[in-house]
Structure formats: C-alpha cells, structure tokens
Design an enzyme around this catalytic site. Sequence first.
Site, PDB file in Angstrom:
ATOM      1  CB  ALA A  70     -27.947 -26.815  -0.072  1.00 10.88           C
ATOM      2  N   GLY A 115     -25.439 -29.234   3.692  1.00 15.21           N
ATOM      3  CA  GLY A 115     -26.736 -29.915   3.797  1.00 15.21           C
ATOM      4  C   GLY A 115     -26.594 -31.432   3.799  1.00 15.21           C
ATOM      5  CD  GLU A 118     -26.938 -28.167   7.513  1.00 18.72           C
ATOM      6  OE1 GLU A 118     -26.967 -28.081   6.267  1.00 18.72           O
ATOM      7  OE2 GLU A 118     -27.137 -27.209   8.258  1.00 18.72           O
ATOM      8  CD  GLU A 138     -23.065 -25.233   5.546  1.00 16.92           C
ATOM      9  OE1 GLU A 138     -22.028 -25.397   6.232  1.00 16.92           O
ATOM     10  OE2 GLU A 138     -24.023 -26.025   5.558  1.00 16.92           O
TER      11      GLU A 138
HETATM   12  N1  CAA Z   1     -23.931 -27.913  -5.265  1.00 15.68           N
HETATM   13  C1  CAA Z   1     -23.934 -28.012  -6.607  1.00 15.68           C
HETATM   14  N2  CAA Z   1     -23.015 -28.701  -7.302  1.00 15.68           N
HETATM   15  C2  CAA Z   1     -22.023 -29.286  -6.609  1.00 15.68           C
HETATM   16  C3  CAA Z   1     -21.935 -29.223  -5.202  1.00 15.68           C
HETATM   17  C4  CAA Z   1     -22.961 -28.499  -4.508  1.00 15.68           C
HETATM   18  N3  CAA Z   1     -23.026 -28.420  -3.173  1.00 15.68           N
HETATM   19  N4  CAA Z   1     -20.838 -29.894  -4.799  1.00 15.68           N
HETATM   20  C5  CAA Z   1     -20.271 -30.386  -5.910  1.00 15.68           C
HETATM   21  N5  CAA Z   1     -20.972 -30.015  -7.003  1.00 15.68           N
HETATM   22  C6  CAA Z   1     -20.678 -30.329  -8.415  1.00 15.68           C
HETATM   23  C7  CAA Z   1     -19.527 -29.490  -8.930  1.00 15.68           C
HETATM   24  O1  CAA Z   1     -19.953 -28.212  -9.309  1.00 15.68           O
HETATM   25  C8  CAA Z   1     -19.064 -30.342 -10.086  1.00 15.68           C
HETATM   26  O2  CAA Z   1     -19.950 -30.130 -11.167  1.00 15.68           O
HETATM   27  P1  CAA Z   1     -19.368 -29.852 -12.656  1.00 15.68           P
HETATM   28  O3  CAA Z   1     -18.662 -31.138 -13.028  1.00 15.68           O
HETATM   29  O4  CAA Z   1     -20.600 -29.597 -13.468  1.00 15.68           O
HETATM   30  O5  CAA Z   1     -18.438 -28.702 -12.530  1.00 15.68           O
HETATM   31  C9  CAA Z   1     -19.293 -31.766  -9.589  1.00 15.68           C
HETATM   32  O6  CAA Z   1     -20.236 -31.664  -8.529  1.00 15.68           O
HETATM   33  C10 CAA Z   1     -18.026 -32.408  -9.042  1.00 15.68           C
HETATM   34  O7  CAA Z   1     -17.493 -31.546  -8.049  1.00 15.68           O
HETATM   35  P2  CAA Z   1     -15.968 -31.056  -8.042  1.00 15.68           P
HETATM   36  O8  CAA Z   1     -15.423 -30.999  -9.438  1.00 15.68           O
HETATM   37  O9  CAA Z   1     -15.887 -29.821  -7.221  1.00 15.68           O
HETATM   38  O10 CAA Z   1     -15.283 -32.292  -7.298  1.00 15.68           O
HETATM   39  P3  CAA Z   1     -13.964 -32.274  -6.409  1.00 15.68           P
HETATM   40  O11 CAA Z   1     -13.640 -33.693  -6.133  1.00 15.68           O
HETATM   41  O12 CAA Z   1     -12.915 -31.434  -7.048  1.00 15.68           O
HETATM   42  O13 CAA Z   1     -14.365 -31.558  -5.023  1.00 15.68           O
HETATM   43  C11 CAA Z   1     -15.798 -31.147  -3.127  1.00 15.68           C
HETATM   44  C12 CAA Z   1     -15.300 -32.168  -4.169  1.00 15.68           C
HETATM   45  C13 CAA Z   1     -14.636 -30.769  -2.198  1.00 15.68           C
HETATM   46  C14 CAA Z   1     -16.892 -31.821  -2.335  1.00 15.68           C
HETATM   47  C15 CAA Z   1     -16.320 -29.883  -3.854  1.00 15.68           C
HETATM   48  O14 CAA Z   1     -17.222 -30.263  -4.874  1.00 15.68           O
HETATM   49  C16 CAA Z   1     -17.021 -28.906  -2.955  1.00 15.68           C
HETATM   50  O15 CAA Z   1     -16.383 -28.189  -2.188  1.00 15.68           O
HETATM   51  N6  CAA Z   1     -18.377 -28.865  -3.024  1.00 15.68           N
HETATM   52  C17 CAA Z   1     -19.169 -27.897  -2.292  1.00 15.68           C
HETATM   53  C18 CAA Z   1     -19.260 -28.250  -0.820  1.00 15.68           C
HETATM   54  C19 CAA Z   1     -20.067 -27.191  -0.105  1.00 15.68           C
HETATM   55  O16 CAA Z   1     -19.700 -26.039  -0.019  1.00 15.68           O
HETATM   56  N7  CAA Z   1     -21.221 -27.607   0.483  1.00 15.68           N
HETATM   57  C20 CAA Z   1     -22.097 -26.710   1.195  1.00 15.68           C
HETATM   58  C21 CAA Z   1     -23.190 -26.192   0.281  1.00 15.68           C
HETATM   59  S1  CAA Z   1     -24.173 -24.924   1.029  1.00 15.68           S
HETATM   60  C22 CAA Z   1     -25.244 -25.763   2.035  1.00 15.68           C
HETATM   61  O17 CAA Z   1     -25.249 -26.962   2.091  1.00 15.68           O
HETATM   62  C23 CAA Z   1     -26.144 -24.887   2.856  1.00 15.68           C
HETATM   63  C24 CAA Z   1     -26.829 -25.564   3.957  1.00 15.68           C
HETATM   64  O18 CAA Z   1     -26.501 -25.450   5.115  1.00 15.68           O
HETATM   65  C25 CAA Z   1     -27.971 -26.420   3.723  1.00 15.68           C
END
Ligand code: CAA
Length: 264
Positions: A70, A115, A118, A138
């Site tokens: 998400a 998400g 999911e 999460e």
């Molecule tokens: N939401 C918004 N933006 C996101 C995102 C997310 N879930 N995941 C990645 N992005 C964005 C980053 O902010 C980044 O944007 P900018 O270039 O503007 O900074 C871009 O995508 C590239 O990401 P990274 O630079 O972080 O890329 P990376 O290769 O270094 O890392 C990753 C990849 C490990 C997937 C890392 O991006 C990450 O940990 N993302 C979040 C994963 C996460 O926590 N997901 C759960 C979200 S909460 C949820 O989903 C609730 C639910 O149950 C429904």
Amino acid sequence: MTFETITHETNAQDNDGVTLITLNRPKALNALSSVVLEELIEAFAAFEADDTQKCAVLTGSGEKAFAAGADIKEMSDKPAADFYLDDFFSKWTSHLVKATRKPWIAAVNGFALGGGCELAMMADFIIASDNAKFGQPEINLGVAPGMGGSQRLTRAIGKSKAMEMCLTGRMMGAEEAERANLVVRVVPQADLLADALKTAATIAGKPPMAAIANKEMVNAAFEMTLEQGIIIERRIFQILTASEDKAEGMAAFIEKREGQWKGR
Ligand code: CAA
C-alpha cells in the site's frame, strides 16, 4: 480503457479472450495508492462484464516489483479516525475479490510486499518470476497486514511460516514460495509474462461456465467444513450436467473432436 495508474488490454494475444492488467507506477514500485485500487476495481469490473474475455492476468510494470505494498506516503499523514471511519482497505479488499467470478492469475515479477503480497494472494493462483520476493513487512512500519495477509498467507503456507514472516517482516524468495505452496511455479523473469498469458489462454479455452464453477468450488474449501464443501461441489457438478457445454463436451469426446463452447 484508459487509466492513470494501470493499463488494461483485452485479447492480449491473438484474440485469445485473455485480459492483461498491469500496475503501472514503476517509479514507486507499483505501490497501491487509492487511485490504483479504485482503477483495479474498475478494470476487473470491465473484465467481468465483457463476455469475450474469459481469464485475466495481473502483473506489475518494470523489472523490480509486482507491488511494494500500500502507498506508505499516502497513509503516513492520515489520521487514525479516517482509517477507522473509512473502514480503510475494506472496500478495496472485498470489492476486488468480488469484482469478478472469472479466473485470474497474478504474475509476480519482483517485490510483492504488504498490500502487494495480499493483492497477489487474492488471485486464483500465482506464477512467480525467479526474482520474486514475498513479504508482510508492515510490522516495520508499526502496523500489521490490512488487506487479508494474515489470513490468506496463513491459509496458504501454514501458521509457522506465516507467523514468522509477519513477526520478522522478512521476505520469502521465489524458490521458498514455491516449496511453501504460495506459488504454482517459478519461471525466469524474461519468461514470466509469456508463461502467465499462455496459462490464461489455456483456461480461456475451457468451457467458461465450468471454469467459473471450478473456481467457485475450490474457493468454497476456504469458507466451510469438508462436509458442506463436498455438498456444494456435488450440487455445482449436478447443475453443470444441465449445461449445453456438458452435452457438447461429452459429444466432442466421443466423436474425437474439439468442443465448441457456448458458455451456457
Ligand atoms: N509506498 C510508497 N512508495 C513506495 C513504496 C510503498 N509501499 N515502496 C517503495 N516506494 C517508493 C520509494 O519511496 C521510492 O520512491 P522515491 O524514489 O520517490 O524515494 C521508490 O519507490 C523506490 O523504492 P526504494 O528506493 O526504497 O527501492 P529499494 O530497491 O531501495 O527498496 C523495497 C525496495 C525493499 C521494496 C523498499 O522500497 C521497501 O521496503 N518498500 C516498502 C515495503 C513495505 O513496507 N510495504 C508494506 C506497505 S504497508 C501495507 O502494504 C499495508 C497493508 O497491509 C495493505
């Protein structure tokens, strides 16, 4: 159909009855903003309404992600009362699952986190590329899965692995996901879309009403007791025996020819 955050293509290959839906925010690793989720519901509703389309594939654009979860940026400033009052994720989660009775496949290329994992698990099955990574991270954000992850992951891979993944936030690679029965198979990244589209075309070539019925009865296994599920299976089987496609399918077998399906 034109969308802002996804693409939607009917008859992806050779008028094959396969719809391809692609999450298209590669710079944000296809993070699931509310716009993405609204557009997905619209795309799946269009797929359901189009009688020429029999099976769909959902994938992510770019080589890095199916969907990294998400949209954290969208959620970060949202007041808790709004999450509660909007019943956040409820609409998307339930609407997405119910948007279509037809079969659809998640082709997971890269990260399927939160998400994203999911969403993939809402599909009828998952085909993964060799660089796929699944996770429910999460907990690292001070929250927990909110689109069904704690339930669907546990049903798919069992309590120990699901609990460990939710509590540590670790990612599971494609090979482990296949061993754990989360995915049907793992294919090289370059072959993923072709494999998923070919599988979808195979399904699209089956008697359409029987495809819906097969999906319905397998899903019933997650909702009821064994005895109730077996009754549902028997009743659906019996209903199908009244279909034109049953008459055609059995005649085609006996006459040693391909069946011509009416979907009735
Ligand atoms: N939401 C918004 N933006 C996101 C995102 C997310 N879930 N995941 C990645 N992005 C964005 C980053 O902010 C980044 O944007 P900018 O270039 O503007 O900074 C871009 O995508 C590239 O990401 P990274 O630079 O972080 O890329 P990376 O290769 O270094 O890392 C990753 C990849 C490990 C997937 C890392 O991006 C990450 O940990 N993302 C979040 C994963 C996460 O926590 N997901 C759960 C979200 S909460 C949820 O989903 C609730 C639910 O149950 C429904």
